[in-house]
Design an enzyme around this catalytic site. Structure first.
Site, PDB file in Angstrom:
ATOM      1  N   GLU A 256       0.926  -1.203   0.001  1.00  0.00           N
ATOM      2  CA  GLU A 256       0.171   0.061   0.041  1.00  0.00           C
ATOM      3  C   GLU A 256       0.909   1.280  -0.065  1.00  0.00           C
ATOM      4  O   GLU A 256       0.659   1.838   0.873  1.00  0.00           O
ATOM      5  CB  GLU A 256      -0.898   0.025   1.258  1.00  0.00           C
ATOM      6  CG  GLU A 256      -1.707  -1.092   1.434  1.00  0.00           C
ATOM      7  CD  GLU A 256      -2.388  -1.541   2.787  1.00  0.00           C
ATOM      8  OE1 GLU A 256      -3.426  -2.128   2.805  1.00  0.00           O
ATOM      9  OE2 GLU A 256      -1.723  -0.614   3.699  1.00  0.00           O
TER      10      GLU A 256
ATOM     11  N   GLY B 237       1.898   5.159  -0.371  1.00  0.00           N
ATOM     12  CA  GLY B 237       1.070   6.268  -0.751  1.00  0.00           C
ATOM     13  C   GLY B 237       2.216   7.301  -1.182  1.00  0.00           C
ATOM     14  O   GLY B 237       2.435   7.668  -2.125  1.00  0.00           O
TER      15      GLY B 237
ATOM     16  N   CYS C 233      -0.943  33.485  11.573  1.00  0.00           N
ATOM     17  CA  CYS C 233      -0.706  34.054  12.800  1.00  0.00           C
ATOM     18  C   CYS C 233      -0.265  33.072  13.946  1.00  0.00           C
ATOM     19  O   CYS C 233      -0.868  32.634  14.812  1.00  0.00           O
ATOM     20  CB  CYS C 233      -2.031  34.631  13.222  1.00  0.00           C
ATOM     21  SG  CYS C 233      -2.407  35.754  12.261  1.00  0.00           S
TER      22      CYS C 233
ATOM     23  N   TYR D  22       0.515  13.888   1.508  1.00  0.00           N
ATOM     24  CA  TYR D  22       0.241  14.636   2.770  1.00  0.00           C
ATOM     25  C   TYR D  22       0.401  16.269   2.989  1.00  0.00           C
ATOM     26  O   TYR D  22       0.526  16.896   3.921  1.00  0.00           O
ATOM     27  CB  TYR D  22       0.931  14.184   4.237  1.00  0.00           C
ATOM     28  CG  TYR D  22       0.843  12.565   3.881  1.00  0.00           C
ATOM     29  CD1 TYR D  22      -0.448  11.966   4.303  1.00  0.00           C
ATOM     30  CD2 TYR D  22       1.949  11.744   3.814  1.00  0.00           C
ATOM     31  CE1 TYR D  22      -0.593  10.395   4.170  1.00  0.00           C
ATOM     32  CE2 TYR D  22       1.739  10.281   3.432  1.00  0.00           C
ATOM     33  CZ  TYR D  22       0.512   9.618   3.945  1.00  0.00           C
ATOM     34  OH  TYR D  22       0.560   8.479   3.703  1.00  0.00           O
TER      35      TYR D  22
HETATM   36  C1  LIG Z   1      -0.796   5.656   5.879  1.00  0.00           C
HETATM   37  C2  LIG Z   1      -0.873   4.294   5.477  1.00  0.00           C
HETATM   38  C3  LIG Z   1      -0.333   3.506   4.172  1.00  0.00           C
HETATM   39  C4  LIG Z   1       0.422   4.453   3.335  1.00  0.00           C
HETATM   40  O1  LIG Z   1       1.584   4.979   3.937  1.00  0.00           O
HETATM   41  P1  LIG Z   1       3.005   5.623   3.100  1.00  0.00           P
HETATM   42  O2  LIG Z   1       3.841   6.035   4.216  1.00  0.00           O
HETATM   43  O3  LIG Z   1       2.268   6.850   2.550  1.00  0.00           O
HETATM   44  O4  LIG Z   1       3.348   4.647   2.143  1.00  0.00           O
HETATM   45  C5  LIG Z   1      -0.592   2.311   3.788  1.00  0.00           C
HETATM   46  N1  LIG Z   1      -1.462   1.515   4.499  1.00  0.00           N
HETATM   47  C6  LIG Z   1      -2.143   2.064   5.853  1.00  0.00           C
HETATM   48  C7  LIG Z   1      -2.900   1.033   6.453  1.00  0.00           C
HETATM   49  C8  LIG Z   1      -1.831   3.610   6.263  1.00  0.00           C
HETATM   50  O5  LIG Z   1      -2.430   3.771   7.174  1.00  0.00           O
END
Ligand SMILES: *Cc1c(COP(=O)(O)O)cnc(C)c1O
Length: 442
Positions: free
Chosen positions: A293, A295, A368, A398
């Protein structure tokens, strides 16, 4: 420079171009602050994960779920669909974007440690493939929602394998002492598996772990995989059931500063494959289908933020030196990571080359709040003046997704650039957007 997206380039006069469009053109056409997304970079980062893991594990034996929380928009979801990725969402809001983009539910996984009943019901109604069960409370919630619908829902169990990934304390998520998931060591994960198996409306498909973020050391993934595979073996011994799926989460580290290097997907994939194969063999298990996964590693490097300089000043420091404060038109509302994680970024003058001497500088926002700092210490040309453009690379992950309306600031747009063309994929918020929430009868 390694942290810029692949289609970033510099003209002879020092101006930054992304996918053939100059910083000045982008700023004048779309305003600042502006997130600029290099589409080709995003898509090739995504493909790199698929290719690397398919190379290691075999085609059809791996699924790459893009972690939508890093940055989500309907356009990006279309790319994911075209490019063969799956999608990981963790709220009803993220699911709503997936629905808007008509992303196939058979390619969605739903995470989150406190999914509401309404969110679970929406996910089931849309036909989401996997729910990642995060707590005992949730087992009965998902079971009830599935029973009411007369369906059997596929689920995976989020485990915490008790690994302290070598990363920033605040973004590590797999110690035992965390809000996420079921600990393996305490037996909670095994008990969860028993309960799920006991339900006629839940179909236990596999186990999941996400050991943290910004991970550069593959040992963490390997240890997590080993511990989860032990649990797969225990479940098999108890029930004769070999779970078909092992999901190792995201967290693949990327470079934010010059001199840093990203975790190479091919290297991780090969190492994971070796460890998983031998652990499975030792336990007499078939190698399960592998999911990951990523991101940050997909979207992080593909975006940069453009800011316009508004004011500058110089202060004298206690040691007799001086520091320039360069204030830009965004700040902690479009990049909260320096404030909450001490995350470090770099910045360049984007609209021209300067031959002025460098001076110790701090890039700050317009909020501020003294802590509204984007870059704490950086050497920048001493002639930077109001109207200049600054660009911060690696803001894709993010940045926009954690953006806020602090001080009633409008969140910046995201513009996708590709082959010399730019298009807005998320427009800038307006004051009307903000004021729409007011109840004048209240
Ligand atoms: C945040 C998260 C990701 C992605 O993490 P990255 O550091 O952006 O690769 C994948 N799986 C789960 C369950 C997460 O909470």
């Amino acid at each position: 420079m390694s942290m810029w997206s692949k289609n970033a380039s510099w003209a002879a006069d020092g101006e930054l171009f992304i996918a053939g469009i100059s910083a000045t053109t982008l700023a004048s056409e779309f305003g600042t602050p502006l997130f600029v997304l290099d589409e080709d970079d995003f898509r090739s980062n995504a493909r790199r994960f698929i290719d690397a893991f398919e190379e290691a594990f075999g085609a059809g034996k791996v699924s790459v779920y893009y972690a939508g929380k890093a940055f989500l928009s309907a356009s990006v979801i279309k790319w994911l669909e075209e490019d063969g990725l799956n999608l990981d969402v963790c709220t009803g809001g993220e699911l709503a974007v997936a629905k808007l983009a008509k992303f196939p539910p058979s390619r969605i996984e739903f995470h989150g440690n406190n999914k509401s009943v309404a969110e679970i019901e929406e996910a089931l109604d849309y036909g989401v493939e996997y729910i990642a069960i995060d707590s005992f409370v949730e087992i009965s919630r998902v079971e009830k929602a599935a029973a009411t619908r007369g369906m059997i829902q596929k689920v995976i169990i989020r485990t915490t394998p008790g690994i302290e990934a070598h990363t920033h304390e605040f973004i590590a998520t797999a110690h035992e002492d965390v809000k996420f998931g079921f600990s393996i060591a305490s037996g909670a994960a095994l008990e969860a598996a028993r309960q799920v198996r006991g339900s006629t409306h839940l179909d236990l498909q596999g186990l999941h772990a996400h050991i943290g973020s910004q991970i550069f050391d593959t040992d963490g993934y390997e240890l997590a995989a080993k511990r989860i595979i032990e649990l797969l073996a225990t479940i098999r011994d108890e029930s004769n059931l070999e779970l078909p799926l092992l999901d190792l989460g995201g967290g693949f580290g990327i470079a934010y500063l010059a001199g840093e290097s990203a975790l190479d997907p091919a290297t991780v994939a090969k190492k994971m494959c070796a460890v998983i194969s031998s652990a499975c063999e030792a336990h007499g298990l078939k190698v399960p289908h592998i999911s990951i996964e990523p991101g940050r590693a997909i979207v992080g490097p593909s975006m940069a933020t453009l800011y316009e300089v508004g004011t500058t000043k110089s202060v004298t420091l206690e040691n007799g030196g001086s520091r320039a404060y360069i204030a830009v038109d965004g700040g902690m509302s479009d990049n909260i990571r320096p404030a909450i994680y001490d995350a470090e970024y770099t910045v360049v003058l984007a609209n021209r080359r300067s031959t002025a001497a460098l001076q110790p500088s701090r890039v700050v926002g317009k909020h501020c709040e003294s802590g509204d700092i984007i870059i704490k210490n950086v050497d920048l040309p001493s002639d930077i003046a109001p109207g200049d453009l600054l660009a911060t690379p690696v803001t894709g992950a993010y940045g926009r997704s954690m953006a806020s309306n602090y001080n009633h600031i409008s969140r910046p747009p995201v513009v996708a650039v590709s082959d010399g063309k730019a298009r807005i994929i998320v427009r800038r918020e307006t004051h009307e957007d903000l004021l729409r929430l007011e109840n004048m009868e209240g």
